[in-house]
Enzyme design. Structure first.
Site, PDB file in Angstrom:
ATOM      1  N   LYS A 194       0.826  -1.057   0.184  1.00 51.18           N
ATOM      2  CA  LYS A 194       0.073  -0.036  -0.215  1.00 51.18           C
ATOM      3  C   LYS A 194       0.768   1.254   0.030  1.00 51.18           C
ATOM      4  CE  LYS A 194      -4.488   1.167   0.227  1.00 51.18           C
ATOM      5  NZ  LYS A 194      -5.462   0.353  -0.099  1.00 51.18           N
TER       6      LYS A 194
ATOM      7  N   ASP B 114      -6.766   4.479  -4.753  1.00 49.01           N
ATOM      8  CA  ASP B 114      -7.276   4.372  -3.409  1.00 49.01           C
ATOM      9  C   ASP B 114      -8.127   5.530  -3.051  1.00 49.01           C
ATOM     10  OD1 ASP B 114      -7.415   2.103  -1.165  1.00 49.01           O
ATOM     11  OD2 ASP B 114      -6.948   4.125  -0.145  1.00 49.01           O
TER      12      ASP B 114
ATOM     13  N   GLY C 230     -20.759   6.917   3.516  1.00 45.74           N
ATOM     14  CA  GLY C 230     -19.532   7.347   2.498  1.00 45.74           C
ATOM     15  C   GLY C 230     -20.489   7.032   1.369  1.00 45.74           C
TER      16      GLY C 230
ATOM     17  N   GLY D  22     -18.818   7.837  -2.252  1.00 46.71           N
ATOM     18  CA  GLY D  22     -17.668   8.265  -3.099  1.00 46.71           C
ATOM     19  C   GLY D  22     -17.853   7.372  -4.068  1.00 46.71           C
ATOM     20  N   ASN D  23     -16.748   7.114  -4.876  1.00 43.64           N
ATOM     21  CA  ASN D  23     -16.887   5.811  -5.789  1.00 43.64           C
ATOM     22  C   ASN D  23     -17.498   4.736  -5.489  1.00 43.64           C
ATOM     23  OD1 ASN D  23     -16.362   6.228  -8.527  1.00 43.64           O
ATOM     24  ND2 ASN D  23     -14.261   6.102  -8.456  1.00 43.64           N
TER      25      ASN D  23
ATOM     26  N   GLY E  77     -19.033   3.567  -2.777  1.00 45.36           N
ATOM     27  CA  GLY E  77     -20.602   3.764  -2.352  1.00 45.36           C
ATOM     28  C   GLY E  77     -21.472   3.673  -3.504  1.00 45.36           C
ATOM     29  N   TYR E  78     -21.153   4.894  -4.292  1.00 41.04           N
ATOM     30  CA  TYR E  78     -22.118   4.924  -5.261  1.00 41.04           C
ATOM     31  C   TYR E  78     -22.501   3.766  -6.071  1.00 41.04           C
ATOM     32  CZ  TYR E  78     -23.733   6.417  -9.908  1.00 41.04           C
ATOM     33  OH  TYR E  78     -24.409   6.433 -11.158  1.00 41.04           O
TER      34      TYR E  78
HETATM   35  N1  GLU Z   1      -7.389   0.063  -3.277  1.00 43.08           N
HETATM   36  C1  GLU Z   1      -8.097  -0.920  -3.389  1.00 43.08           C
HETATM   37  C2  GLU Z   1      -8.195  -1.644  -2.213  1.00 43.08           C
HETATM   38  O1  GLU Z   1      -7.778  -1.248  -0.843  1.00 43.08           O
HETATM   39  C3  GLU Z   1      -7.534  -1.617  -4.491  1.00 43.08           C
HETATM   40  C4  GLU Z   1      -6.187  -2.237  -4.618  1.00 43.08           C
HETATM   41  C5  GLU Z   1      -6.027  -2.581  -6.064  1.00 43.08           C
HETATM   42  O2  GLU Z   1      -6.587  -2.775  -6.727  1.00 43.08           O
HETATM   43  O3  GLU Z   1      -4.744  -3.134  -5.878  1.00 43.08           O
HETATM   44  O4  GLU Z   1      -8.334  -2.942  -2.264  1.00 43.08           O
END
Ligand code: GLU
Length: 399
Positions: A95, A135, A207, A209-210, A212-213
């Site tokens: 991450k 993210d 929430g 955002g993307n 939730g929508y």
């Molecule tokens: N940010 C998303 C998650 O927390 C997707 C991560 C990804 O696609 O690598 O799962």
């Protein structure tokens, strides 16, 4: 969130009979990159934690948010390793994040930030090393800048180095909606297992955002599951008649805001955090971590919680939920749709293919349905929670 994630892992490992040395080793990240990015004379702390690559290249998003710090990124990276393992992907976990409020930057400064981030990490990224994605507060446009800068820095094309790209730059059909769609797949599978799939049930969602929508949009295929409340940073809106998220007057581009939904026009919003206590059968957590904690867990009236955010329920709060018989569909399963379609995007890039939205959605459906069924079966067999079952299944693959 880091303490909560590590508690789940320690408990799962002990149940499976692993010794303390093995447990400490799996908690440790394989690599951590901590640096500063300068944009317009200001310096922003930046991170990439590469937690585990036992099952494949590190995989996980990059967030731009003022709350980003090393422990948060460690926790999110750890959850990614367990998420990819829980749903059986050939990927590891990582991450990234930058401690910045992107709303305080101009579009050109956001681009500069994205490019400097990718440039700094270029030696550690690649389709066979570490594959970042969007993210919180990052999107296809930002990822496209990062890919461009990464390719320039390493001097070769490598479209599989990032996922969540735009469609014209090697992105996958269905990626934008994938996390929300996955949440519906997991919920529906769980309701089927309980004989509840045809029952009229109400849904409140934190929430909008993307994630939730799209969850709300995909949920429309199940008219008996009625969305009655949503919130965002400005307030919480309830309409017992139901909220159709496609009926909206969108003025800002992108997905609508709650204020723009026709079914909510003229309804006085409640304080934002009241969403947790709204009377609904299902509570969807699609905002940020630590949303249901000891201080507000007693407000929860739902009997099912769907975790679309990462780490939205603290382990202390979960003890209370367990005691009350409130079921949690855990993040590493319920929000895995995003990384599943990221994996499909990466596979398309490596094969030089572009699959249709139907193909992508069918594969997502198969993978997540299977993982959900396995998790439910393990939870019934061992009389443990769905989260404990998901962590056990992931741990078995990781060790
Ligand atoms: N940010 C998303 C998650 O927390 C997707 C991560 C990804 O696609 O690598 O799962």
């Amino acid at each position: 969130m880091l303490a909560t994630a590590q508690t789940h892992i320690r408990e799962a490992a002990r149940r499976l009979g692993h010794d303390e040395k093995t447990i400490e080793a799996i908690l440790e990240a394989e690599a951590e990159h901590i640096f500063e990015i300068e944009v317009a004379g200001k310096s922003y702390p930046a991170y990439r934690v590469q937690h585990n690559s036992k099952l494949g290249p590190y995989k996980g998003g990059i967030r731009f948010h003022p709350g980003v710090n090393i422990d948060e990124v460690r926790a999110l990276a750890t959850l990614m390793s367990f998420k990819t393992a829980a749903v059986g992907l050939p990927l590891g976990g990582g991450k990234g994040g930058v401690a910045v409020d992107p709303r305080e930057l101009s579009p050109a400064e956001v681009e500069e930030l994205a490019r400097r981030y990718a440039q700094h990490l270029a030696p550690h990224i690649g389709s066979d090393k570490d594959i970042p994605a969007p993210d919180v507060n990052t999107n296809a446009e930002i990822i496209d800048w990062m890919v461009d800068e990464f390719e320039k820095t390493v001097g070769k094309a490598d479209k599989g180095s990032f996922t969540g790209k735009s469609m014209t730059n090697g992105g996958s059909e269905g990626r934008a909606a994938a996390t929300g769609r996955g949440g519906v797949i997991t919920l529906v599978e769980y309701l089927k297992s309980q004989g509840l799939i045809d029952k009229p049930l109400t849904v409140a969602m934190q929430g909008f955002g993307n994630v939730g929508y799209y969850f709300a949009q995909v949920l429309k295929a199940y008219p008996n599951l009625k969305l009655i409340a949503v919130n965002n940073s400005k307030g919480a809106w309830v309409n017992p008649e139901g909220i159709d998220v496609e009926k909206a007057e969108v003025t800002t581009g992108g997905t609508p805001r709650p204020e723009e939904l026709t079914d909510l026009v003229g309804i006085e919003p409640l304080p934002r955090d009241d969403i947790i206590g709204v009377k609904a059968d299902i509570l969807v957590l699609a905002a940020l971590e630590d949303s249901v904690v000891e201080s507000n867990v007693d407000q929860v009236k739902a009997s099912i919680i769907v975790e679309l955010a990462n780490g939205p329920t603290s382990s202390a709060a979960e003890e209370t939920l367990d005691t009350k018989g409130i079921v949690v569909l855990p993040d590493i399963l319920a929000n895995a749709g995003g990384v599943i379609v990221s994996c499909l995007e990466w596979q398309q890039n490596l094969a030089g293919e572009h699959w249709t939205e139907e193909e992508v959605n069918a594969k997502l459906n198969d993978l997540l349905e299977k993982a959900t069924k396995e998790t439910i079966a393990r939870s019934l067999e061992k009389k443990i929670s769905l989260r404990q079952a998901a962590f056990e299944l992931a741990l078995e693959r990781l060790l």
